[in-house]
Design an enzyme around this catalytic site. Sequence first.
Site, PDB file in Angstrom:
ATOM      1  N   ARG A   1      48.406  36.250  35.826  1.00 51.96           N
ATOM      2  CA  ARG A   1      49.526  35.323  35.738  1.00 51.96           C
ATOM      3  C   ARG A   1      49.663  34.808  34.301  1.00 51.96           C
ATOM      4  O   ARG A   1      48.784  35.005  33.466  1.00 51.96           O
ATOM      5  CB  ARG A   1      49.319  34.154  36.703  1.00 51.96           C
ATOM      6  CG  ARG A   1      49.450  34.525  38.163  1.00 51.96           C
ATOM      7  CD  ARG A   1      49.056  33.378  39.081  1.00 51.96           C
ATOM      8  NE  ARG A   1      47.618  33.116  39.064  1.00 51.96           N
ATOM      9  CZ  ARG A   1      47.011  32.185  39.780  1.00 51.96           C
ATOM     10  NH1 ARG A   1      47.720  31.401  40.583  1.00 51.96           N
ATOM     11  NH2 ARG A   1      45.701  32.018  39.728  1.00 51.96           N
TER      12      ARG A   1
ATOM     13  N   LYS B   1      45.326  28.991  35.022  1.00 54.60           N
ATOM     14  CA  LYS B   1      43.986  28.645  35.474  1.00 54.60           C
ATOM     15  C   LYS B   1      43.321  27.649  34.536  1.00 54.60           C
ATOM     16  O   LYS B   1      43.739  27.448  33.392  1.00 54.60           O
ATOM     17  CB  LYS B   1      43.129  29.906  35.593  1.00 54.60           C
ATOM     18  CG  LYS B   1      43.500  30.783  36.766  1.00 54.60           C
ATOM     19  CD  LYS B   1      43.486  30.038  38.105  1.00 54.60           C
ATOM     20  CE  LYS B   1      42.115  29.605  38.539  1.00 54.60           C
ATOM     21  NZ  LYS B   1      42.166  28.817  39.813  1.00 54.60           N
TER      22      LYS B   1
ATOM     23  N   TYR C   1      46.344  24.209  36.197  1.00 58.19           N
ATOM     24  CA  TYR C   1      45.408  23.899  37.274  1.00 58.19           C
ATOM     25  C   TYR C   1      44.051  23.585  36.659  1.00 58.19           C
ATOM     26  O   TYR C   1      43.617  24.257  35.719  1.00 58.19           O
ATOM     27  CB  TYR C   1      45.253  25.094  38.224  1.00 58.19           C
ATOM     28  CG  TYR C   1      46.439  25.347  39.114  1.00 58.19           C
ATOM     29  CD1 TYR C   1      46.827  24.411  40.070  1.00 58.19           C
ATOM     30  CD2 TYR C   1      47.178  26.529  39.009  1.00 58.19           C
ATOM     31  CE1 TYR C   1      47.922  24.637  40.899  1.00 58.19           C
ATOM     32  CE2 TYR C   1      48.271  26.770  39.828  1.00 58.19           C
ATOM     33  CZ  TYR C   1      48.640  25.819  40.771  1.00 58.19           C
ATOM     34  OH  TYR C   1      49.721  26.050  41.587  1.00 58.19           O
TER      35      TYR C   1
ATOM     36  N   HIS D   1      41.176  21.730  38.939  1.00 62.48           N
ATOM     37  CA  HIS D   1      40.172  21.740  40.015  1.00 62.48           C
ATOM     38  C   HIS D   1      38.821  21.240  39.493  1.00 62.48           C
ATOM     39  O   HIS D   1      37.813  21.951  39.495  1.00 62.48           O
ATOM     40  CB  HIS D   1      40.026  23.145  40.596  1.00 62.48           C
ATOM     41  CG  HIS D   1      41.286  23.698  41.189  1.00 62.48           C
ATOM     42  ND1 HIS D   1      41.844  23.196  42.349  1.00 62.48           N
ATOM     43  CD2 HIS D   1      42.107  24.702  40.784  1.00 62.48           C
ATOM     44  CE1 HIS D   1      42.948  23.875  42.630  1.00 62.48           C
ATOM     45  NE2 HIS D   1      43.136  24.781  41.702  1.00 62.48           N
TER      46      HIS D   1
ATOM     47  N   GLU E   1      47.430  20.514  40.454  1.00 61.47           N
ATOM     48  CA  GLU E   1      47.063  20.352  41.863  1.00 61.47           C
ATOM     49  C   GLU E   1      47.035  18.919  42.350  1.00 61.47           C
ATOM     50  O   GLU E   1      46.902  18.676  43.561  1.00 61.47           O
ATOM     51  CB  GLU E   1      45.699  21.011  42.148  1.00 61.47           C
ATOM     52  CG  GLU E   1      44.479  20.284  41.604  1.00 61.47           C
ATOM     53  CD  GLU E   1      44.125  20.669  40.179  1.00 61.47           C
ATOM     54  OE1 GLU E   1      43.062  20.243  39.694  1.00 61.47           O
ATOM     55  OE2 GLU E   1      44.916  21.402  39.543  1.00 61.47           O
TER      56      GLU E   1
ATOM     57  N   ASP F   1      38.291  27.064  45.178  1.00 61.68           N
ATOM     58  CA  ASP F   1      38.649  26.385  43.930  1.00 61.68           C
ATOM     59  C   ASP F   1      38.164  24.941  43.917  1.00 61.68           C
ATOM     60  O   ASP F   1      37.931  24.366  42.848  1.00 61.68           O
ATOM     61  CB  ASP F   1      40.167  26.404  43.717  1.00 61.68           C
ATOM     62  CG  ASP F   1      40.650  27.695  43.074  1.00 61.68           C
ATOM     63  OD1 ASP F   1      39.925  28.237  42.225  1.00 61.68           O
ATOM     64  OD2 ASP F   1      41.756  28.159  43.407  1.00 61.68           O
TER      65      ASP F   1
ATOM     66  N   VAL G   1      37.068  34.663  46.396  1.00 59.92           N
ATOM     67  CA  VAL G   1      37.712  34.848  45.090  1.00 59.92           C
ATOM     68  C   VAL G   1      38.453  33.570  44.702  1.00 59.92           C
ATOM     69  O   VAL G   1      39.281  33.061  45.464  1.00 59.92           O
ATOM     70  CB  VAL G   1      38.678  36.051  45.118  1.00 59.92           C
ATOM     71  CG1 VAL G   1      39.451  36.155  43.807  1.00 59.92           C
ATOM     72  CG2 VAL G   1      37.908  37.341  45.382  1.00 59.92           C
TER      73      VAL G   1
ATOM     74  N   ASN H   1      40.622  32.967  42.305  1.00 59.37           N
ATOM     75  CA  ASN H   1      42.014  33.033  41.833  1.00 59.37           C
ATOM     76  C   ASN H   1      42.763  34.125  42.592  1.00 59.37           C
ATOM     77  O   ASN H   1      43.294  35.059  42.028  1.00 59.37           O
ATOM     78  CB  ASN H   1      42.083  33.260  40.320  1.00 59.37           C
ATOM     79  CG  ASN H   1      41.409  34.546  39.858  1.00 59.37           C
ATOM     80  OD1 ASN H   1      40.417  34.987  40.437  1.00 59.37           O
ATOM     81  ND2 ASN H   1      41.941  35.152  38.811  1.00 59.37           N
TER      82      ASN H   1
END
Length: 372
Positions: free
Chosen positions: A15, A75, A94, A96, A118, A270, A298, A300
């Site tokens: 992405r 990310k 993001y 997290h 988020e 995450d 996973v 992502n």
Amino acid sequence: MLIGVPKEIKNHEYRVGLTPESVSELVAHGHNVMVESEAGLGIGADNALYEAAGAQIVDGAATVFGEADMIVKVKEPQAGERAMLRDGQILFTYLHLAPDPQQTEDLVKSGAVCIAYETVTDAAGGLPLLKPMSQVAGRMSVQAGATALEKAHGGRGVLLGGVPGVHPGKVVVIGGGVVGFNATQMAVGIHADVTVFDTNPSVLEKLENHFESRAKAIHSTRAALEDHIASADLVIGAVLVPGAAAPKLVSRAMLANMKTGSVLVDVAIDQGGCFETSRPTTHDAPTYVVDDVVHYCVANMPGAVARTSTYALNNVTLRFALAIAGKGWRQALADDPHLRNGLNVWNGAVTCQPVAVDLGYEYLPAEAALAA
């Protein structure tokens, strides 16, 4: 404002923070955009497309981090990227943070203004910048679980939809929010035997009304979970506590009662994961086995369908990026209490209460940061 878009460097993360169309919109509003060379190749957008949209293409992340006023990513910044952040620089991505003490420590030390997708909210109490990726991850969780169930991938050799004369696979979804709803929708669509758990009566009623007899909606208790997990072929963890670490709802002891070759897919990874035995994996090595149960964790998942995910994400993030760039972060957050909820770290302080509580930091309300 000069906005920088670095190339994502997390394992198999294709992405990109801004699409060419989003760049064009920012440029039309008078901003400058700097994009690292080949940052958009994973979504089929080459340098020429970004240049046509008005972006400046630069070589290397160091230039992007070194010059941009605001970094827009997908990310969480990796260790090398965190080292390049500087005092007062805006990071919009993001994060997290709750299950990631090292990242939190590095962001606190950086002095950067860190706004997390988020934890941005909306008037209905939802998480609008997390929702599209939750939709993607929820839908992907079923296909990932179906693949892991294949014998060649370590699973018990069950086809979730079954065939005439053979029972379909049993799917248990823990959590009926956005991830859980989309996972249930996919599992129902392939004619699996689906049970979804939640503790909120309103959520259970919504699930029951929508899926009717195609899925069973059950109030979540430890005893009920333990009973259903023991007979499940696929268990999908879809639990979210905004900003905080996910609760561990499936203990290792519960695995002893599960069928050999059954599969756990932890979409909550995450935020630390909702299975006691979960640990983050990558698209390169997505699964591992504990007590004969296959784990897919996973961190992502939406990165595997990068084009769909990037456009879905930009659909919801662009207006906030425009507000921050146009007004400056202080005014943008002062004007919008929902965007203000996205502020996680500022000037060496943690401004997201669940993160502060989980990681032992003193909590500074975002309002205090704005007033400083």
